[in-house]
Design an enzyme around this catalytic site. Structure first.
Site, short mmCIF file in Angstrom:
data_model
loop_
_atom_site.label_atom_id
_atom_site.label_comp_id
_atom_site.label_asym_id
_atom_site.label_seq_id
_atom_site.Cartn_x
_atom_site.Cartn_y
_atom_site.Cartn_z
N ILE A 46 8.31 12.13 7.37
CA ILE A 46 7.24 12.02 8.35
C ILE A 46 6.44 10.75 8.10
CG2 ILE A 46 5.75 13.54 6.96
CD1 ILE A 46 4.39 14.41 9.57
N SER A 47 6.18 9.99 9.16
CA SER A 47 5.33 8.81 9.11
C SER A 47 5.85 7.81 8.06
CB SER A 47 3.88 9.26 8.84
OG SER A 47 2.97 8.22 9.11
N TRP A 48 5.04 7.47 7.05
CA TRP A 48 5.51 6.59 5.97
C TRP A 48 6.79 7.13 5.36
CZ3 TRP A 48 6.45 7.00 0.75
CH2 TRP A 48 6.42 5.83 -0.02
N THR B 297 7.38 8.45 13.20
CA THR B 297 7.60 7.29 12.34
C THR B 297 8.12 6.10 13.15
OG1 THR B 297 8.56 6.64 10.21
CG2 THR B 297 9.99 7.87 11.72
N GLY C 87 9.02 8.78 6.83
CA GLY C 87 10.13 8.58 7.73
C GLY C 87 10.85 7.27 7.48
#
Length: 278
Positions: A100-102, A126, A104
Site C-alpha cells: 500500500i502506498s510507499w 500507489t 506498493g
C-alpha cells in the site's frame, strides 16, 4: 487469531516481523505485505486478521514500529532482497505480494526483482514512482514531517484527509490512531530517501504476473490516475476504483476490499501461471 511477532535477523538488519497462520493448512500461498510510509505492523493488522484462510507476513521497516533504526540508507532493491531473507527465515518460498502506498512501490520492486518468489501482485493506492501524478500538495507536505505524528491537531487533519468520507464513522478515528506508532526521524527520512529517483515504469511492461490495482476514488494523497498509469503499463492487470474511498480505503472499506482481494487471489491460475509452475 493474534499474530506471532518476533525479531528476525535478515540481510544484516534486525526487523520486527509479524506473521499469522503460517503453521496452519491452507490451499493458498501466504501473503507478503509491504506497509505505507511510517506505518507499523499494528496499523493494518486488522486486514491480516480478516484473511483467515491464508498466511500473512509483514514487518516494520527499519526505524518504524519496533524495528531499530537503519545504520545505513537502503533502497527498494536492497529492502526487497532483505524481504527474501525474512521469507527464508520463515521457510517460505512462493508468496502473493501486496503493498500500500510507499509499500506498493516496494511490492513492485519485489515482484520485478524476485519473480520466482512472486505468484500474484496487489498494488493499493500507489504509483510507479517518480512520474507520479501528485495529490493535494498540502497533504503531501504534511506527510513528510514525522514529528507531527505526535501532534494531536495534525493527526486529526491527517485522519480526515486520508480516510475520505469514512472519517465521519463514529469511533473510526480513535480506532486507527490508537494503532499508530510514530517512526523515528532517521527511519522516516530513510524511507523518503529510498524513493529518490526510483521508478518502476520502464520495467512494468516486462512484469509477467497477474496484478490487481486498487485505488480510492477520493484519495487526496495518491490521485486515482496513478492507478490508470499502472494499469496501462502492466499487461496482465485489472484496476478497481473504490468509490468513496480515501487513501486508507483498505481499512475503511474493509468488506469491499477483502472481497475484491479474495476474488483476485483465489481465482484459478491462468494458463501462463500453470506453465510457469510446470
Amino acid at each position: 487469531m493474534t499474530a506471532t511477532i518476533e525479531m528476525v535477523e535478515a540481510g544484516g538488519r534486525s526487523l520486527r516481523v509479524a506473521h499469522w497462520r503460517l503453521g496452519e493448512p491452507s490451499d493458498h500461498p501466504p501473503l507478503l505485505f509491504f506497509n505505507g510510509i511510517g506505518a507499523n505492523i499494528e496499523a493494518v493488522s486488522a486486514l491480516a486478521e480478516r484473511l483467515t484462510e491464508r498466511g500473512f507476513v509483514m514487518f516494520d521497516m527499519p526505524g518504524t514500529g519496533e524495528s531499530p533504526d537503519p545504520s545505513v540508507p537502503y533502497n527498494p532493491a536492497t529492502i526487497s532482497w532483505t524481504a527474501t531473507r525474512v521469507l527464508d527465515r520463515l521457510g517460505l518460498d512462493e508468496v502473493d505480494v501486496m503493498g500500500i502506498s510507499w509499500g506498493g512501490a516496494i511490492a513492485q520492486q519485489f515482484a520485478l526483482q524476485h519473480p520466482g518468489r512472486t505468484r500474484r501482485l496487489v498494488l493499493v493506492a500507489t504509483t510507479a514512482g517518480m512520474p507520479m501524478v501528485p495529490g493535494d500538495p498540502a497533504i503531501l507536505s504534511k506527510m513528510v514531517d514525522p514529528g507531527r505524528y505526535a501532534d494531536p491537531d495534525f493527526m486529526n487533519e491527517l485522519f480526515l484527509s486520508l480516510y475520505g468520507d469514512m472519517a465521519r464513522r463514529p469511533g473510526s478515528k480513535a480506532e486507527h490512531i490508537g494503532r499508530l506508532t510514530p517512526p523515528s526521524p532517521v527511519g522516516f527520512a530513510y524511507q523518503l530517501l529510498a524513493m529518490v529517483g526510483w521508478s518502476s515504469l520502464p520495467a512494468l511492461p516486462l512484469l509477467d504476473k497477474e496484478v490487481l490495482i486498487m485505488m480510492g476514488a477520493d484519495d487526496n494523497l495518491v490521485a486515482p490516475i496513478n492507478g490508470r498509469i499502472l494499469a496501462a503499463a502492466i499487461r496482465n492487470s485489472r484496476l478497481e476504483i473504490v468509490e468513496g474511498g480515501g487513501h486508507l480505503f483498505l481499512l475503511t472499506h474493509g468488506d469491499e476490499s477483502v472481497a475484491c482481494l479474495r476474488a483476485f487471489l483465489d481465482a484459478p491460475d491462468t494458463e501462463a501461471e500453470r506453465q510457469r509452475a510446470a
